[in-house]
Scaffold this active site. Structure first.
Site, PDB file in Angstrom:
ATOM      1  N   ASN A  47      80.450   8.347  79.791  1.00  0.00           N
ATOM      2  CA  ASN A  47      81.640   8.012  79.009  1.00  0.00           C
ATOM      3  C   ASN A  47      81.292   6.963  77.949  1.00  0.00           C
ATOM      4  O   ASN A  47      80.463   6.068  78.174  1.00  0.00           O
ATOM      5  CB  ASN A  47      82.813   7.558  79.881  1.00  0.00           C
ATOM      6  CG  ASN A  47      82.487   6.443  80.840  1.00  0.00           C
ATOM      7  OD1 ASN A  47      81.377   6.311  81.321  1.00  0.00           O
ATOM      8  ND2 ASN A  47      83.473   5.607  81.116  1.00  0.00           N
ATOM      9  N   GLU A  49      83.350   4.459  75.458  1.00  0.00           N
ATOM     10  CA  GLU A  49      84.658   3.903  75.098  1.00  0.00           C
ATOM     11  C   GLU A  49      84.641   3.343  73.687  1.00  0.00           C
ATOM     12  O   GLU A  49      83.580   3.257  73.043  1.00  0.00           O
ATOM     13  CB  GLU A  49      85.048   2.827  76.121  1.00  0.00           C
ATOM     14  CG  GLU A  49      85.161   3.425  77.516  1.00  0.00           C
ATOM     15  CD  GLU A  49      85.707   2.464  78.558  1.00  0.00           C
ATOM     16  OE1 GLU A  49      85.741   1.242  78.313  1.00  0.00           O
ATOM     17  OE2 GLU A  49      86.098   2.962  79.639  1.00  0.00           O
ATOM     18  N   CYS A  58      85.159  11.086  77.432  1.00  0.00           N
ATOM     19  CA  CYS A  58      84.752  11.160  78.842  1.00  0.00           C
ATOM     20  C   CYS A  58      83.320  11.678  78.975  1.00  0.00           C
ATOM     21  O   CYS A  58      82.814  12.424  78.121  1.00  0.00           O
ATOM     22  CB  CYS A  58      85.672  12.106  79.609  1.00  0.00           C
ATOM     23  SG  CYS A  58      87.350  11.513  79.818  1.00  0.00           S
ATOM     24  N   GLU A  60      82.163  13.938  81.038  1.00  0.00           N
ATOM     25  CA  GLU A  60      82.074  15.396  81.210  1.00  0.00           C
ATOM     26  C   GLU A  60      82.094  16.096  79.857  1.00  0.00           C
ATOM     27  O   GLU A  60      81.346  17.054  79.623  1.00  0.00           O
ATOM     28  CB  GLU A  60      83.258  15.902  82.054  1.00  0.00           C
ATOM     29  CG  GLU A  60      83.307  15.342  83.457  1.00  0.00           C
ATOM     30  CD  GLU A  60      84.047  14.019  83.562  1.00  0.00           C
ATOM     31  OE1 GLU A  60      84.122  13.263  82.561  1.00  0.00           O
ATOM     32  OE2 GLU A  60      84.552  13.723  84.655  1.00  0.00           O
ATOM     33  N   CYS A  89      89.301  14.207  84.904  1.00  0.00           N
ATOM     34  CA  CYS A  89      90.660  14.211  84.344  1.00  0.00           C
ATOM     35  C   CYS A  89      91.039  15.630  83.903  1.00  0.00           C
ATOM     36  O   CYS A  89      90.192  16.522  83.758  1.00  0.00           O
ATOM     37  CB  CYS A  89      90.765  13.236  83.180  1.00  0.00           C
ATOM     38  SG  CYS A  89      89.999  13.811  81.649  1.00  0.00           S
ATOM     39  N   CYS A  92      89.290  17.073  80.777  1.00  0.00           N
ATOM     40  CA  CYS A  92      87.920  17.547  81.021  1.00  0.00           C
ATOM     41  C   CYS A  92      87.911  18.845  81.811  1.00  0.00           C
ATOM     42  O   CYS A  92      87.074  19.725  81.565  1.00  0.00           O
ATOM     43  CB  CYS A  92      87.100  16.472  81.719  1.00  0.00           C
ATOM     44  SG  CYS A  92      86.671  15.133  80.590  1.00  0.00           S
TER      45      CYS A  92
HETATM   46  N1  THU Z   1      86.608   8.988  82.306  1.00  0.00           N
HETATM   47  C1  THU Z   1      85.631   9.931  82.279  1.00  0.00           C
HETATM   48  O1  THU Z   1      84.547   9.722  81.723  1.00  0.00           O
HETATM   49  N2  THU Z   1      85.887  11.118  82.877  1.00  0.00           N
HETATM   50  C2  THU Z   1      87.042  11.444  83.512  1.00  0.00           C
HETATM   51  O2  THU Z   1      87.211  12.568  83.966  1.00  0.00           O
HETATM   52  C3  THU Z   1      88.071  10.432  83.675  1.00  0.00           C
HETATM   53  C4  THU Z   1      87.889   9.163  82.920  1.00  0.00           C
HETATM   54  C5  THU Z   1      86.351   7.687  81.662  1.00  0.00           C
HETATM   55  C6  THU Z   1      87.134   7.437  80.425  1.00  0.00           C
HETATM   56  C7  THU Z   1      87.172   5.934  80.375  1.00  0.00           C
HETATM   57  O3  THU Z   1      85.993   5.466  79.735  1.00  0.00           O
HETATM   58  C8  THU Z   1      87.119   5.510  81.827  1.00  0.00           C
HETATM   59  O4  THU Z   1      86.677   6.644  82.547  1.00  0.00           O
HETATM   60  C9  THU Z   1      88.452   5.055  82.384  1.00  0.00           C
HETATM   61  O5  THU Z   1      89.454   5.969  82.110  1.00  0.00           O
END
Ligand code: THU
Length: 141
Positions: A47, A49, A58, A60, A89, A92
């Site tokens: 991920n 940000e 994300c 994935e 999530c 994804c």
């Molecule tokens: N995140 C993912 O990388 N994948 C997911 O399926 C859910 C959330 C990340 C996004 C963000 O950087 C952190 O997790 C918190 O939401």
């Protein structure tokens, strides 16, 4: 007990390693994803940000877009590493279903407090919206 086969453990290890690359200064929640193509190539993503929070990508979807960039669009499985071994999530799930609605999803708890879990993407996203549904619509008179 670790219920995974050798190739699944290998994929899980890639997910654990790439999780450490996560750029997550805001949530502090690191995610690593390792996607296995049908031809046996592993593509990873973490991920990433952003200070404009909504721009976060994300793990994935980063793995998925890298796979497509490499010309790999047939996928067998994805391993996802997080503290807690949480499921991906909804966004994804839909993104992965575009290419491989029946792929395996392997959830890895990087803290090793819980065992890996394995399920199909179809279990995680039943009745998914699919390219075929758009084609059905387009072929209507
Ligand atoms: N995140 C993912 O990388 N994948 C997911 O399926 C859910 C959330 C990340 C996004 C963000 O950087 C952190 O997790 C918190 O939401």
């Amino acid at each position: 007990m670790n219920p995974l086969e050798d190739w699944q453990n290998d994929l899980a290890q890639h997910a654990r390693l790439v999780m450490e690359k996560a750029y997550a200064p805001y949530s502090r929640f690191q995610v690593g994803a390792a996607l296995l193509s049908q031809c046996g190539t592993i593509v990873t993503g973490c991920n990433v940000e952003n200070c404009s929070y909504g721009l976060t990508i994300c793990a994935e979807r980063n793995a998925a877009t890298s796979a497509v960039t490499q010309g790999l669009m047939r996928w067998k499985a994805i391993a996802i590493a997080t503290v807690g071994g949480v499921a991906p999530c909804g966004a994804c799930r839909q993104f992965l279903a575009e290419f491989a609605p029946d792929m395996l999803v392997i959830l890895i708890d990087a803290s090793n407090k819980t065992d890996p879990t394995i399920m199909s993407l179809a279990e995680l996203l039943p009745h998914s919206f699919s390219p075929a549904k758009l084609n059905d619509y387009r072929s209507q008179p």
